[in-house]
Structures are given as C-alpha cells and as structure tokens.
Scaffold this motif. Sequence first.
Motif, PDB file in Angstrom:
ATOM      1  N   GLU A 111       0.827  -1.207   0.000  1.00  0.00           N
ATOM      2  CA  GLU A 111       0.000   0.000   0.000  1.00  0.00           C
ATOM      3  C   GLU A 111       0.860   1.255   0.000  1.00  0.00           C
ATOM      4  O   GLU A 111       0.590   2.216  -0.734  1.00  0.00           O
ATOM      5  CB  GLU A 111      -0.939  -0.004   1.215  1.00  0.00           C
ATOM      6  CG  GLU A 111      -2.012   1.082   1.169  1.00  0.00           C
ATOM      7  CD  GLU A 111      -2.895   1.004  -0.080  1.00  0.00           C
ATOM      8  OE1 GLU A 111      -3.251   2.077  -0.611  1.00  0.00           O
ATOM      9  OE2 GLU A 111      -3.207  -0.121  -0.518  1.00  0.00           O
ATOM     10  N   GLU A 112       1.913   1.242   0.811  1.00  0.00           N
ATOM     11  CA  GLU A 112       2.827   2.387   0.859  1.00  0.00           C
ATOM     12  C   GLU A 112       3.500   2.594  -0.489  1.00  0.00           C
ATOM     13  O   GLU A 112       3.621   3.734  -0.972  1.00  0.00           O
ATOM     14  CB  GLU A 112       3.884   2.161   1.944  1.00  0.00           C
ATOM     15  CG  GLU A 112       4.858   3.327   2.092  1.00  0.00           C
ATOM     16  CD  GLU A 112       5.999   3.024   3.042  1.00  0.00           C
ATOM     17  OE1 GLU A 112       6.844   3.914   3.259  1.00  0.00           O
ATOM     18  OE2 GLU A 112       6.065   1.877   3.566  1.00  0.00           O
ATOM     19  N   ALA A 113       3.941   1.498  -1.110  1.00  0.00           N
ATOM     20  CA  ALA A 113       4.606   1.588  -2.403  1.00  0.00           C
ATOM     21  C   ALA A 113       3.662   2.127  -3.477  1.00  0.00           C
ATOM     22  O   ALA A 113       4.048   2.943  -4.321  1.00  0.00           O
ATOM     23  CB  ALA A 113       5.140   0.216  -2.818  1.00  0.00           C
ATOM     24  N   ARG A 114       2.408   1.684  -3.411  1.00  0.00           N
ATOM     25  CA  ARG A 114       1.426   2.147  -4.388  1.00  0.00           C
ATOM     26  C   ARG A 114       1.130   3.641  -4.207  1.00  0.00           C
ATOM     27  O   ARG A 114       1.051   4.392  -5.184  1.00  0.00           O
ATOM     28  CB  ARG A 114       0.138   1.326  -4.261  1.00  0.00           C
ATOM     29  CG  ARG A 114      -0.905   1.671  -5.317  1.00  0.00           C
ATOM     30  CD  ARG A 114      -2.111   0.751  -5.249  1.00  0.00           C
ATOM     31  NE  ARG A 114      -3.111   1.191  -6.211  1.00  0.00           N
ATOM     32  CZ  ARG A 114      -3.091   0.869  -7.502  1.00  0.00           C
ATOM     33  NH1 ARG A 114      -2.126   0.115  -7.985  1.00  0.00           N
ATOM     34  NH2 ARG A 114      -4.033   1.310  -8.324  1.00  0.00           N
ATOM     35  N   GLU A 115       0.999   4.078  -2.960  1.00  0.00           N
ATOM     36  CA  GLU A 115       0.739   5.499  -2.701  1.00  0.00           C
ATOM     37  C   GLU A 115       1.913   6.359  -3.159  1.00  0.00           C
ATOM     38  O   GLU A 115       1.724   7.430  -3.743  1.00  0.00           O
ATOM     39  CB  GLU A 115       0.479   5.715  -1.206  1.00  0.00           C
ATOM     40  CG  GLU A 115      -0.879   5.205  -0.753  1.00  0.00           C
ATOM     41  CD  GLU A 115      -1.088   5.396   0.741  1.00  0.00           C
ATOM     42  OE1 GLU A 115      -0.221   6.018   1.392  1.00  0.00           O
ATOM     43  OE2 GLU A 115      -2.117   4.914   1.259  1.00  0.00           O
ATOM     44  N   HIS A 116       3.124   5.881  -2.889  1.00  0.00           N
ATOM     45  CA  HIS A 116       4.328   6.611  -3.320  1.00  0.00           C
ATOM     46  C   HIS A 116       4.375   6.683  -4.842  1.00  0.00           C
ATOM     47  O   HIS A 116       4.658   7.745  -5.423  1.00  0.00           O
ATOM     48  CB  HIS A 116       5.575   5.915  -2.769  1.00  0.00           C
ATOM     49  CG  HIS A 116       6.830   6.705  -2.943  1.00  0.00           C
ATOM     50  ND1 HIS A 116       8.081   6.130  -2.943  1.00  0.00           N
ATOM     51  CD2 HIS A 116       7.042   8.024  -3.158  1.00  0.00           C
ATOM     52  CE1 HIS A 116       8.987   7.068  -3.126  1.00  0.00           C
ATOM     53  NE2 HIS A 116       8.388   8.227  -3.260  1.00  0.00           N
ATOM     54  N   ALA A 117       4.077   5.556  -5.494  1.00  0.00           N
ATOM     55  CA  ALA A 117       4.094   5.519  -6.962  1.00  0.00           C
ATOM     56  C   ALA A 117       3.065   6.479  -7.552  1.00  0.00           C
ATOM     57  O   ALA A 117       3.357   7.211  -8.506  1.00  0.00           O
ATOM     58  CB  ALA A 117       3.833   4.093  -7.449  1.00  0.00           C
ATOM     59  N   LEU A 118       1.861   6.494  -6.991  1.00  0.00           N
ATOM     60  CA  LEU A 118       0.822   7.407  -7.484  1.00  0.00           C
ATOM     61  C   LEU A 118       1.220   8.871  -7.303  1.00  0.00           C
ATOM     62  O   LEU A 118       0.962   9.710  -8.168  1.00  0.00           O
ATOM     63  CB  LEU A 118      -0.502   7.137  -6.766  1.00  0.00           C
ATOM     64  CG  LEU A 118      -1.345   5.989  -7.318  1.00  0.00           C
ATOM     65  CD1 LEU A 118      -2.554   5.735  -6.425  1.00  0.00           C
ATOM     66  CD2 LEU A 118      -1.801   6.288  -8.755  1.00  0.00           C
ATOM     67  N   SER A 119       1.869   9.156  -6.183  1.00  0.00           N
ATOM     68  CA  SER A 119       2.354  10.507  -5.941  1.00  0.00           C
ATOM     69  C   SER A 119       3.376  10.917  -6.993  1.00  0.00           C
ATOM     70  O   SER A 119       3.330  12.032  -7.535  1.00  0.00           O
ATOM     71  CB  SER A 119       2.959  10.595  -4.536  1.00  0.00           C
ATOM     72  OG  SER A 119       3.576  11.848  -4.341  1.00  0.00           O
ATOM     73  N   LEU A 120       4.297  10.009  -7.307  1.00  0.00           N
ATOM     74  CA  LEU A 120       5.327  10.295  -8.310  1.00  0.00           C
ATOM     75  C   LEU A 120       4.716  10.420  -9.703  1.00  0.00           C
ATOM     76  O   LEU A 120       5.097  11.300 -10.486  1.00  0.00           O
ATOM     77  CB  LEU A 120       6.390   9.190  -8.297  1.00  0.00           C
ATOM     78  CG  LEU A 120       7.279   9.136  -7.051  1.00  0.00           C
ATOM     79  CD1 LEU A 120       8.090   7.842  -7.025  1.00  0.00           C
ATOM     80  CD2 LEU A 120       8.215  10.340  -6.993  1.00  0.00           C
ATOM     81  N   LEU A 121       3.759   9.554 -10.021  1.00  0.00           N
ATOM     82  CA  LEU A 121       3.096   9.630 -11.329  1.00  0.00           C
ATOM     83  C   LEU A 121       2.296  10.925 -11.458  1.00  0.00           C
ATOM     84  O   LEU A 121       2.268  11.534 -12.539  1.00  0.00           O
ATOM     85  CB  LEU A 121       2.183   8.417 -11.522  1.00  0.00           C
ATOM     86  CG  LEU A 121       2.881   7.085 -11.830  1.00  0.00           C
ATOM     87  CD1 LEU A 121       1.879   5.937 -11.772  1.00  0.00           C
ATOM     88  CD2 LEU A 121       3.556   7.123 -13.199  1.00  0.00           C
ATOM     89  N   SER A 122       1.654  11.346 -10.387  1.00  0.00           N
ATOM     90  CA  SER A 122       0.904  12.603 -10.418  1.00  0.00           C
ATOM     91  C   SER A 122       1.838  13.778 -10.677  1.00  0.00           C
ATOM     92  O   SER A 122       1.498  14.714 -11.401  1.00  0.00           O
ATOM     93  CB  SER A 122       0.164  12.812  -9.089  1.00  0.00           C
ATOM     94  OG  SER A 122      -0.810  11.802  -8.901  1.00  0.00           O
TER      95      SER A 122
END
Length: 240
Positions: A111-122
């Motif tokens: 979950e943490e990795a996914r949130e970090h990835a979404l933040s970077l993609l945004s």
Amino acid sequence: MIEVKQLVKRFGNLTILNGISTTIADGEKIVIIGPSGAGKSTFLRCLNLLEKPDSGSIIFDGQDITAKDTDINKIRQKMNMVFQHFNLFPHLTVMQNITLAPTTLRLQGEEEAREHALSLLSRIGLADKADAYPSSLSGGQKQRIAIVRSLAMNPKVILFDEPTSALDPEMVGEVLALMKDLAKEGMTMVVVTHEMGFAREVATRVLFMDGGIIAESGSPDAIFQAPESDRLKQFLNAVL
C-alpha cells in the motif's frame, strides 16, 4: 559521496577505461560528454558494477564497493540507474513496474509503495497511466516512468545513461524537464548525454572523456567557453 581511484576496464585486449580517478560530491550534477567509444557508458556502468572493473576502486558512502564481500544489490538500491532504452517490464503495468523493486526488497509495504508511486506519477502528469502497459506509452512517457521507477527507491544518486538518445526529438524536452526538476531539488546525478544545452544549464561539473580517460574537467563555462585542449575544441566544434 563517490570516489573513483585509478579505474581500469578492459574488454579482451582493448582498454576502455585507462586509470580514471574522480570524486562526486553529495548534490553534484556531473555531466559526462565525449565522442562515441570514449568509455562514457562503460564508466557509468562500472560505478554500480553492472560492468566489473579490472582494477581500481570505487568508494560509495565510505564503502569500497569493488571489495569481494560487497552486497551490490544493496548498493544499487541507493545508486539507481536509468537506461537508454527504458528497460520497463512489458508484461507489467506502469504501477507494477514502479512498485516491484520496493516491495520485493521489502523496503515498503504494497500500500505504501502504491501510494508513493501514485504521488510520483501525479508529479509528472501520468497518474492516469498507472494501469497501462508500456506498449501503450510514447517513448517520452516510458522514459519518465523509468525515472520515476528509480525515484521510488529513494536513491542517493541516479546514473543516467544517454536517457534521451532513443527518443524522437519532440519527446526529448519532457524528459529533460523532469531531470532539470530533480537537479533543482538537489538530487545527486551522473549523466552521460549528447544534450549540450542540458550540460550547460544543469551541470555543476562537466567531464570530457576521450580515449578512456577524463581528458578535461571543469565548470560548464570553463568547458564550453574556454576549452583548454585541442581535442575538446575539436569535439565541441563538431557538436555545437
């Protein structure tokens, strides 16, 4: 952060790197320029041991990473690399490409990795591509996602091996813009590139490689406006 001492790399009878010594400080933006065959990419690949040097040493964060007992995978977590041809896994979605290493290495939970990835993609305007596959992306999008994949590891330094050379000209700008943003934020970067404008604008120091050595080193102003050697003058006349 990185100290290179008398680095030598040979392929058969051909000496590619011939006793290179240099240092890279925390926060520096080192841009490496030079003709094809000068050893630029080999030098970059030696820094995180994708190519194993024949002799010499590389000290990273106080550790000699050329020592036999080095856990190189642990080193690569902090010294990440962005390749010329993206190297995204075609069978994985963008999100899976970004989160694979942090979760596999147990640096982050899913979950943490996914949130970090979404933040970077945004940040790069590609959050809508999270569930897309690489085949549906442009070259510029693939390379920006490759950079985001490196950022997801929270590295101390990123090595860029000609990150725009495989792109169509109109896609180069979007990748360079992201790299410039990283530079402004203080990321330590070592970049092999043919983009002289980027070198002039972003580099804290430019290394000119020729014949397996660092033939000249200095600030962008020194390298581009007051080159010392005839060989550098010849190279700049050909590329500028």
